[in-house]
Design a protein around this motif. Structure first.
Motif, PDB file in Angstrom:
ATOM      1  N   THR A 142     -43.083 119.377  -1.576  1.00 45.85           N
ATOM      2  CA  THR A 142     -41.441 119.558  -1.692  1.00 45.85           C
ATOM      3  C   THR A 142     -41.183 121.076  -3.202  1.00 45.85           C
ATOM      4  O   THR A 142     -40.288 121.435  -3.555  1.00 45.85           O
ATOM      5  N   GLY A 143     -42.413 120.875  -4.113  1.00 51.51           N
ATOM      6  CA  GLY A 143     -42.628 121.835  -5.294  1.00 51.51           C
ATOM      7  C   GLY A 143     -42.298 121.747  -6.526  1.00 51.51           C
ATOM      8  O   GLY A 143     -42.578 122.865  -7.565  1.00 51.51           O
ATOM      9  N   LYS A 144     -42.450 120.518  -6.829  1.00 51.06           N
ATOM     10  CA  LYS A 144     -42.173 119.288  -8.228  1.00 51.06           C
ATOM     11  C   LYS A 144     -43.827 119.456  -8.342  1.00 51.06           C
ATOM     12  O   LYS A 144     -44.326 118.968  -7.281  1.00 51.06           O
ATOM     13  N   LEU A 145     -43.226 119.418 -10.267  1.00 50.39           N
ATOM     14  CA  LEU A 145     -44.571 118.654 -10.941  1.00 50.39           C
ATOM     15  C   LEU A 145     -44.688 118.163 -10.696  1.00 50.39           C
ATOM     16  O   LEU A 145     -44.043 117.122 -11.085  1.00 50.39           O
ATOM     17  N   LYS A 146     -45.967 117.347 -10.574  1.00 46.75           N
ATOM     18  CA  LYS A 146     -46.522 115.857 -10.671  1.00 46.75           C
ATOM     19  C   LYS A 146     -47.479 115.743 -12.173  1.00 46.75           C
ATOM     20  O   LYS A 146     -48.210 116.017 -12.221  1.00 46.75           O
ATOM     21  N   ARG A 147     -47.125 114.797 -12.624  1.00 47.15           N
ATOM     22  CA  ARG A 147     -48.188 113.793 -13.893  1.00 47.15           C
ATOM     23  C   ARG A 147     -49.020 113.402 -14.479  1.00 47.15           C
ATOM     24  O   ARG A 147     -48.030 112.573 -13.973  1.00 47.15           O
ATOM     25  N   ASN A 148     -49.856 112.543 -14.955  1.00 34.84           N
ATOM     26  CA  ASN A 148     -49.983 111.517 -15.306  1.00 34.84           C
ATOM     27  C   ASN A 148     -49.466 111.012 -16.343  1.00 34.84           C
ATOM     28  O   ASN A 148     -49.193 112.218 -17.239  1.00 34.84           O
ATOM     29  N   LYS A 149     -49.124 109.602 -16.703  1.00 32.09           N
ATOM     30  CA  LYS A 149     -48.819 109.024 -17.846  1.00 32.09           C
ATOM     31  C   LYS A 149     -49.560 108.947 -19.473  1.00 32.09           C
ATOM     32  O   LYS A 149     -50.817 109.626 -19.321  1.00 32.09           O
ATOM     33  N   ALA A 150     -48.885 109.926 -20.648  1.00 34.14           N
ATOM     34  CA  ALA A 150     -49.932 109.045 -21.626  1.00 34.14           C
ATOM     35  C   ALA A 150     -50.425 107.614 -22.361  1.00 34.14           C
ATOM     36  O   ALA A 150     -49.313 106.854 -21.224  1.00 34.14           O
ATOM     37  N   TYR A 151     -50.812 107.578 -23.157  1.00 31.59           N
ATOM     38  CA  TYR A 151     -51.218 106.786 -24.020  1.00 31.59           C
ATOM     39  C   TYR A 151     -51.574 105.241 -23.081  1.00 31.59           C
ATOM     40  O   TYR A 151     -51.477 104.323 -23.237  1.00 31.59           O
ATOM     41  N   ARG A 152     -52.560 106.270 -22.532  1.00 27.77           N
ATOM     42  CA  ARG A 152     -53.341 105.140 -21.405  1.00 27.77           C
ATOM     43  C   ARG A 152     -55.143 105.439 -21.010  1.00 27.77           C
ATOM     44  O   ARG A 152     -55.689 104.623 -21.310  1.00 27.77           O
ATOM     45  N   ARG A 153     -55.631 106.037 -22.575  1.00 31.27           N
ATOM     46  CA  ARG A 153     -56.444 106.183 -23.328  1.00 31.27           C
ATOM     47  C   ARG A 153     -57.596 105.590 -23.951  1.00 31.27           C
ATOM     48  O   ARG A 153     -58.487 105.153 -23.312  1.00 31.27           O
ATOM     49  N   HIS A 154     -57.592 104.981 -25.075  1.00 33.76           N
ATOM     50  CA  HIS A 154     -57.775 104.066 -26.151  1.00 33.76           C
ATOM     51  C   HIS A 154     -56.577 103.029 -26.106  1.00 33.76           C
ATOM     52  O   HIS A 154     -55.554 102.897 -26.237  1.00 33.76           O
ATOM     53  N   ILE A 155     -57.292 101.874 -26.868  1.00 34.48           N
ATOM     54  CA  ILE A 155     -55.910 100.812 -27.637  1.00 34.48           C
ATOM     55  C   ILE A 155     -55.639 100.221 -27.000  1.00 34.48           C
ATOM     56  O   ILE A 155     -54.156 100.309 -26.995  1.00 34.48           O
ATOM     57  N   LEU A 156     -56.419  99.087 -25.627  1.00 27.05           N
ATOM     58  CA  LEU A 156     -54.997  98.760 -25.067  1.00 27.05           C
ATOM     59  C   LEU A 156     -55.529  97.686 -24.761  1.00 27.05           C
ATOM     60  O   LEU A 156     -54.991  97.150 -24.058  1.00 27.05           O
ATOM     61  N   THR A 157     -56.020  97.370 -26.255  1.00 27.82           N
ATOM     62  CA  THR A 157     -55.989  96.138 -25.589  1.00 27.82           C
ATOM     63  C   THR A 157     -54.453  94.858 -26.376  1.00 27.82           C
ATOM     64  O   THR A 157     -54.033  94.189 -26.058  1.00 27.82           O
ATOM     65  N   LYS A 158     -53.677  96.034 -27.521  1.00 25.32           N
ATOM     66  CA  LYS A 158     -52.658  95.916 -27.612  1.00 25.32           C
ATOM     67  C   LYS A 158     -51.397  96.081 -26.408  1.00 25.32           C
ATOM     68  O   LYS A 158     -50.361  95.117 -26.815  1.00 25.32           O
ATOM     69  N   LYS A 159     -52.000  95.938 -25.769  1.00 29.75           N
ATOM     70  CA  LYS A 159     -50.948  97.314 -24.738  1.00 29.75           C
ATOM     71  C   LYS A 159     -50.217  95.477 -23.232  1.00 29.75           C
ATOM     72  O   LYS A 159     -51.926  94.915 -23.089  1.00 29.75           O
ATOM     73  N   SER A 160     -49.361  95.138 -23.038  1.00 30.96           N
ATOM     74  CA  SER A 160     -49.295  94.226 -22.004  1.00 30.96           C
ATOM     75  C   SER A 160     -50.516  94.596 -20.616  1.00 30.96           C
ATOM     76  O   SER A 160     -50.294  96.012 -20.642  1.00 30.96           O
ATOM     77  N   PRO A 161     -50.529  93.865 -19.951  1.00 32.41           N
ATOM     78  CA  PRO A 161     -51.340  94.376 -18.043  1.00 32.41           C
ATOM     79  C   PRO A 161     -49.991  94.930 -17.696  1.00 32.41           C
ATOM     80  O   PRO A 161     -50.121  95.756 -16.644  1.00 32.41           O
ATOM     81  N   LYS A 162     -48.023  94.300 -18.151  1.00 33.07           N
ATOM     82  CA  LYS A 162     -47.710  95.338 -17.138  1.00 33.07           C
ATOM     83  C   LYS A 162     -47.540  96.732 -17.529  1.00 33.07           C
ATOM     84  O   LYS A 162     -47.306  97.623 -17.051  1.00 33.07           O
ATOM     85  N   THR A 163     -47.513  96.972 -18.601  1.00 28.07           N
ATOM     86  CA  THR A 163     -47.755  98.164 -19.399  1.00 28.07           C
ATOM     87  C   THR A 163     -48.262  99.161 -18.985  1.00 28.07           C
ATOM     88  O   THR A 163     -48.114 100.394 -18.720  1.00 28.07           O
ATOM     89  N   LYS A 164     -49.642  98.678 -19.129  1.00 29.20           N
ATOM     90  CA  LYS A 164     -50.988  99.254 -18.664  1.00 29.20           C
ATOM     91  C   LYS A 164     -50.900  99.491 -16.824  1.00 29.20           C
ATOM     92  O   LYS A 164     -51.420 101.086 -16.804  1.00 29.20           O
ATOM     93  N   ARG A 165     -50.335  98.833 -16.448  1.00 27.00           N
ATOM     94  CA  ARG A 165     -49.796  98.688 -14.657  1.00 27.00           C
ATOM     95  C   ARG A 165     -49.434  99.751 -14.806  1.00 27.00           C
ATOM     96  O   ARG A 165     -48.991 100.747 -13.113  1.00 27.00           O
ATOM     97  N   ASN A 166     -47.754 100.147 -15.017  1.00 21.48           N
ATOM     98  CA  ASN A 166     -47.099 101.389 -15.217  1.00 21.48           C
ATOM     99  C   ASN A 166     -47.149 102.458 -15.534  1.00 21.48           C
ATOM    100  O   ASN A 166     -46.919 103.449 -15.447  1.00 21.48           O
ATOM    101  N   LEU A 167     -48.483 102.865 -16.545  1.00 16.39           N
ATOM    102  CA  LEU A 167     -48.412 103.776 -17.339  1.00 16.39           C
ATOM    103  C   LEU A 167     -50.124 103.908 -15.778  1.00 16.39           C
ATOM    104  O   LEU A 167     -50.319 105.411 -16.443  1.00 16.39           O
TER     105      LEU A 167
END
Length: 65
Positions: free
Chosen positions: A19-44
């Motif tokens: 439809t012409g909209k722009l799609k992008r990936n979310k930030a904060y998924r590269r490193h330091i993933l140990t302190k992030k919850s599984p739910k956060t990582k799944r949503n990213l």
């Protein structure tokens, strides 16, 4: 009139939907993933549609995308 140049850094980060909209990936998924919850990582994992206020600027940066 000369051709417009595409900002290559933006072209690598954004895709255009059917439809012409722009799609992008979310930030904060590269490193330091140990302190992030599984739910956060799944949503990213999921890609999102770029906000309307930003997409107007991105369309100028990406004239041929």
């Amino acid at each position: 009139m000369p051709k417009m140049k595409t900002k290559k850094s933006a072209a690598k980060r954004f895709k255009v939907t059917g439809t012409g909209k722009l799609k992008r990936n979310k930030a904060y998924r590269r490193h330091i993933l140990t302190k992030k919850s599984p739910k956060t990582k799944r949503n990213l994992r999921k890609a999102v549609i770029t906000d309307i206020t930003n997409s107007k600027v991105m369309k100028k940066i990406l004239p041929y995308l």
